[in-house]
Structures are given as C-alpha cells and as structure tokens.
Scaffold this motif. Structure first.
Motif, PDB file in Angstrom:
ATOM      1  N   VAL A 119       0.841  -1.202   0.000  1.00 41.95           N
ATOM      2  CA  VAL A 119       0.000   0.000   0.000  1.00 41.95           C
ATOM      3  C   VAL A 119       0.876   1.253   0.000  1.00 41.95           C
ATOM      4  N   PHE A 120       1.886   1.291   0.861  1.00 45.25           N
ATOM      5  CA  PHE A 120       2.761   2.459   0.913  1.00 45.25           C
ATOM      6  C   PHE A 120       3.454   2.686  -0.426  1.00 45.25           C
ATOM      7  N   SER A 121       3.963   1.625  -1.026  1.00 48.44           N
ATOM      8  CA  SER A 121       4.649   1.744  -2.313  1.00 48.44           C
ATOM      9  C   SER A 121       3.730   2.305  -3.388  1.00 48.44           C
ATOM     10  N   ARG A 122       2.474   1.863  -3.382  1.00 48.03           N
ATOM     11  CA  ARG A 122       1.517   2.344  -4.378  1.00 48.03           C
ATOM     12  C   ARG A 122       1.185   3.817  -4.137  1.00 48.03           C
ATOM     13  N   ILE A 123       0.977   4.212  -2.873  1.00 38.41           N
ATOM     14  CA  ILE A 123       0.688   5.620  -2.544  1.00 38.41           C
ATOM     15  C   ILE A 123       1.853   6.506  -3.006  1.00 38.41           C
ATOM     16  N   LYS A 177       4.647  19.842  -8.594  1.00 33.14           N
ATOM     17  CA  LYS A 177       4.108  21.010  -7.905  1.00 33.14           C
ATOM     18  C   LYS A 177       4.679  21.149  -6.491  1.00 33.14           C
ATOM     19  N   TYR A 178       4.962  20.001  -5.850  1.00 32.38           N
ATOM     20  CA  TYR A 178       5.474  19.986  -4.477  1.00 32.38           C
ATOM     21  C   TYR A 178       6.794  19.209  -4.455  1.00 32.38           C
ATOM     22  N   PRO A 179       7.896  19.836  -4.863  1.00 31.14           N
ATOM     23  CA  PRO A 179       9.162  19.110  -5.006  1.00 31.14           C
ATOM     24  C   PRO A 179       9.685  18.486  -3.712  1.00 31.14           C
ATOM     25  N   ASN A 180       9.270  19.014  -2.574  1.00 35.44           N
ATOM     26  CA  ASN A 180       9.750  18.484  -1.292  1.00 35.44           C
ATOM     27  C   ASN A 180       8.780  17.495  -0.646  1.00 35.44           C
ATOM     28  N   ILE A 181       7.734  17.083  -1.361  1.00 33.83           N
ATOM     29  CA  ILE A 181       6.748  16.190  -0.757  1.00 33.83           C
ATOM     30  C   ILE A 181       7.459  14.952  -0.197  1.00 33.83           C
ATOM     31  N   PHE A 182       7.055  14.582   1.006  1.00 31.14           N
ATOM     32  CA  PHE A 182       7.718  13.499   1.731  1.00 31.14           C
ATOM     33  C   PHE A 182       6.684  12.435   2.072  1.00 31.14           C
ATOM     34  N   PHE A 183       6.899  11.221   1.582  1.00 28.88           N
ATOM     35  CA  PHE A 183       6.033  10.089   1.878  1.00 28.88           C
ATOM     36  C   PHE A 183       6.723   9.218   2.915  1.00 28.88           C
ATOM     37  N   THR A 184       5.985   8.803   3.937  1.00 26.03           N
ATOM     38  CA  THR A 184       6.577   7.973   4.974  1.00 26.03           C
ATOM     39  C   THR A 184       5.551   7.000   5.547  1.00 26.03           C
ATOM     40  N   ALA A 185       6.059   5.899   6.048  1.00 25.59           N
ATOM     41  CA  ALA A 185       5.233   4.944   6.784  1.00 25.59           C
ATOM     42  C   ALA A 185       5.715   4.874   8.234  1.00 25.59           C
ATOM     43  N   GLU A 186       6.589   5.789   8.596  1.00 25.54           N
ATOM     44  CA  GLU A 186       7.142   5.856   9.948  1.00 25.54           C
ATOM     45  C   GLU A 186       6.537   7.040  10.692  1.00 25.54           C
ATOM     46  N   ASN A 187       6.222   6.834  11.971  1.00 29.53           N
ATOM     47  CA  ASN A 187       5.635   7.931  12.733  1.00 29.53           C
ATOM     48  C   ASN A 187       6.684   8.912  13.250  1.00 29.53           C
ATOM     49  N   GLU A 188       7.953   8.570  13.066  1.00 30.08           N
ATOM     50  CA  GLU A 188       9.037   9.462  13.446  1.00 30.08           C
ATOM     51  C   GLU A 188      10.164   9.284  12.436  1.00 30.08           C
ATOM     52  N   THR A 189      10.790  10.379  12.058  1.00 29.12           N
ATOM     53  CA  THR A 189      11.866  10.305  11.067  1.00 29.12           C
ATOM     54  C   THR A 189      13.136  10.929  11.624  1.00 29.12           C
ATOM     55  N   ASP A 190      14.192  10.817  10.870  1.00 24.45           N
ATOM     56  CA  ASP A 190      15.465  11.432  11.241  1.00 24.45           C
ATOM     57  C   ASP A 190      15.537  12.894  10.805  1.00 24.45           C
ATOM     58  N   GLN A 204      -0.305   5.068   7.568  1.00 25.14           N
ATOM     59  CA  GLN A 204      -0.229   4.270   8.788  1.00 25.14           C
ATOM     60  C   GLN A 204      -1.178   3.081   8.705  1.00 25.14           C
ATOM     61  N   GLU A 205      -0.623   1.883   8.883  1.00 26.41           N
ATOM     62  CA  GLU A 205      -1.473   0.699   8.960  1.00 26.41           C
ATOM     63  C   GLU A 205      -2.010   0.597  10.377  1.00 26.41           C
ATOM     64  N   CYS A 250      -4.330  10.602  -2.889  1.00 26.56           N
ATOM     65  CA  CYS A 250      -4.312   9.422  -2.005  1.00 26.56           C
ATOM     66  C   CYS A 250      -5.642   8.675  -2.065  1.00 26.56           C
ATOM     67  N   LEU A 251      -6.750   9.415  -2.076  1.00 29.19           N
ATOM     68  CA  LEU A 251      -8.071   8.789  -2.174  1.00 29.19           C
ATOM     69  C   LEU A 251      -8.196   7.973  -3.457  1.00 29.19           C
ATOM     70  N   GLU A 252      -7.791   8.569  -4.567  1.00 34.67           N
ATOM     71  CA  GLU A 252      -7.869   7.872  -5.856  1.00 34.67           C
ATOM     72  C   GLU A 252      -7.006   6.616  -5.841  1.00 34.67           C
ATOM     73  N   THR A 253      -5.842   6.696  -5.230  1.00 36.40           N
ATOM     74  CA  THR A 253      -4.942   5.538  -5.163  1.00 36.40           C
ATOM     75  C   THR A 253      -5.548   4.439  -4.308  1.00 36.40           C
ATOM     76  N   MET A 254      -6.092   4.785  -3.162  1.00 35.43           N
ATOM     77  CA  MET A 254      -6.703   3.767  -2.297  1.00 35.43           C
ATOM     78  C   MET A 254      -7.918   3.137  -2.978  1.00 35.43           C
ATOM     79  N   LYS A 255      -8.702   3.937  -3.671  1.00 38.08           N
ATOM     80  CA  LYS A 255      -9.858   3.392  -4.392  1.00 38.08           C
ATOM     81  C   LYS A 255      -9.408   2.489  -5.538  1.00 38.08           C
ATOM     82  N   SER A 256      -8.275   2.795  -6.169  1.00 40.09           N
ATOM     83  CA  SER A 256      -7.769   1.930  -7.245  1.00 40.09           C
ATOM     84  C   SER A 256      -7.370   0.563  -6.713  1.00 40.09           C
ATOM     85  N   MET A 257      -7.080   0.496  -5.402  1.00 38.82           N
ATOM     86  CA  MET A 257      -6.770  -0.788  -4.756  1.00 38.82           C
ATOM     87  C   MET A 257      -8.016  -1.391  -4.113  1.00 38.82           C
TER      88      MET A 257
END
Length: 132
Positions: A10-14, A24-37, A49-50, A92-99
């Motif tokens: 799921v994360f990989s697809r999102i 449009k958002y060059p710094n967009i950050f995708f994560t599955a971790e609740n805390e990062t470095d 988040q699962e 994100c909604l469109e991606t989740m609906k595609s799954m």
C-alpha cells in the motif's frame, strides 16, 4: 506471513501514484514511519499508517489466515493552502480506491499554527491470493 506485505504494498503504491505531485510539491515526503530522522519539518508530508486489522474467513483448523480486514489511516501535513492539501489527499483517495479500499472516514481538514492537517481512513478485506 503474507499479511506482513500489505503495508509495504500500500505504501509503495501511494508513493508511486503520488510521484506526479513532485512537479508542484518538489519536497513532498512520503513515509510509513511515525518518526523520522528529519530535523526540520518537511512539507507536505504524507504519512501512511497501517492500523491493526482482523482475521476473517477463518479456516476450520485455524492454521492459516485466509482473509484479512486491512485498515489504513493517511495523515497529511502541509503549510500551504487548504486547496493544496485537498489536492494531495485526492491523489491518495484515488490511489486507495484503485486498490479497492472503501473510505471509512472521509477526509477531515484542520489548521493549527499555520499548518493544515488532513486525516482519512480506509478499509478492505484482502484474501490470501488477492492482488492490490
């Protein structure tokens, strides 16, 4: 066990389906971790988040998981406009609906300290040989 691979898939697809947002958002950050470095907040941030799911379709002997009710929450934080965070959540909604996930909690949008936050929840029953 196969249910351990659901979060990764799921994360990989999102992240993959969100890559056009990088224009449009060059710094967009995708994560599955609740805390990062990261020492400085990165905006926008998409946190996938699962949430603990439940076994379904139990076999007679209970020796394997034949189906699983999978639940995810997507949190987005952005210091831009409400329209921008909606655009990211729509992706994100469109991606989740595609799954084939159902939306169990439509996105809510709140603003605090100049940062927009959005949260939505999704659920889907996944069979052992199912493809996301």
């Amino acid at each position: 066990m196969w249910i351990s691979d659901i979060e990764i898939a799921v994360f990989s697809r999102i992240k993959a389906k969100g890559s056009p947002l990088k224009k449009k958002y060059p710094n967009i950050f995708f994560t599955a971790e609740n805390e990062t470095d990261e020492t400085v907040a990165v905006f926008p941030t998409v946190y996938v988040q699962e949430i603990p799911g439940t076994e379904q379709g139990r076999s007679l002997d209970g020796s394997e998981i034949t189906a699983y009710l999978s639940t995810f929450q997507i949190n987005i934080a952005h210091n831009g406009t409400k329209a921008e965070i909606r655009e990211i959540m729509d992706n994100c909604l469109e991606t989740m609906k595609s799954m084939r996930f159902e939306v169990t909690g439509t996105p809510i949008y709140t603003k605090e300290g100049g940062v927009w936050n959005s949260v939505a929840r999704f659920r889907r029953s996944i069979g052992g040989n199912d493809t996301l």
